[in-house]
Motif scaffolding. Sequence first.
Motif, short mmCIF file in Angstrom:
data_model
loop_
_atom_site.label_atom_id
_atom_site.label_comp_id
_atom_site.label_asym_id
_atom_site.label_seq_id
_atom_site.Cartn_x
_atom_site.Cartn_y
_atom_site.Cartn_z
N UNK A 1 15.75 -13.21 -5.15
CA UNK A 1 16.96 -12.49 -5.59
C UNK A 1 16.61 -11.13 -6.19
N UNK A 2 15.52 -11.05 -6.94
CA UNK A 2 15.09 -9.75 -7.48
C UNK A 2 14.74 -8.82 -6.33
N UNK B 1 16.88 -5.18 -5.02
CA UNK B 1 16.27 -3.84 -5.00
C UNK B 1 15.64 -3.50 -3.65
N UNK B 2 15.73 -4.42 -2.72
CA UNK B 2 15.18 -4.25 -1.37
C UNK B 2 13.70 -3.91 -1.39
N UNK B 3 13.02 -4.25 -2.47
CA UNK B 3 11.58 -4.06 -2.54
C UNK B 3 11.14 -2.61 -2.65
N UNK C 1 12.13 -3.21 -9.85
CA UNK C 1 11.61 -4.56 -10.11
C UNK C 1 11.34 -5.35 -8.83
N UNK C 2 11.92 -4.95 -7.71
CA UNK C 2 11.72 -5.67 -6.46
C UNK C 2 10.46 -5.29 -5.71
N UNK D 1 7.95 -9.61 -2.07
CA UNK D 1 7.69 -10.45 -0.90
C UNK D 1 6.24 -10.89 -0.86
N UNK D 2 5.35 -10.01 -1.25
CA UNK D 2 3.94 -10.40 -1.34
C UNK D 2 3.73 -11.47 -2.39
#
Length: 107
Positions: free
Chosen positions: A74-75, A79-81, A86-87, A91-92
């Motif tokens: 969700x984070x 922020x779409x990474x 914070x995003x 994913x890593x």
Amino acid sequence: MQTLKAPQSAKRATIDRGDVERLPAMRPGFCDHCQNALPKSAINHHSRFCSSACRQTWWKIAKLRGAKLYYHLMVWRGHRGRKGTPGAGRLGMISSMVDRFIQSDRE
């Protein structure tokens, strides 16, 4: 004059265990929790667990792990990474968490 209504309480999300229980086993013929061979009667019923104790333990672990993964996902999604948010790198982080889960299951 308008009256104020009390906010509705947030409904607690529920997991439809039936949907998850109907998923195919990770290794057909073996318990998804302990990896022991399933009894013949369980295989015929397409079971995923060799006992109710394994099924209950699996659900406890899945609930804990799922909550952690959900939070980080969700984070990341919020922020779409993007770098500097914070995003960034989430994913890593999620991938590393899953790798650790797999490693601890093998031990």
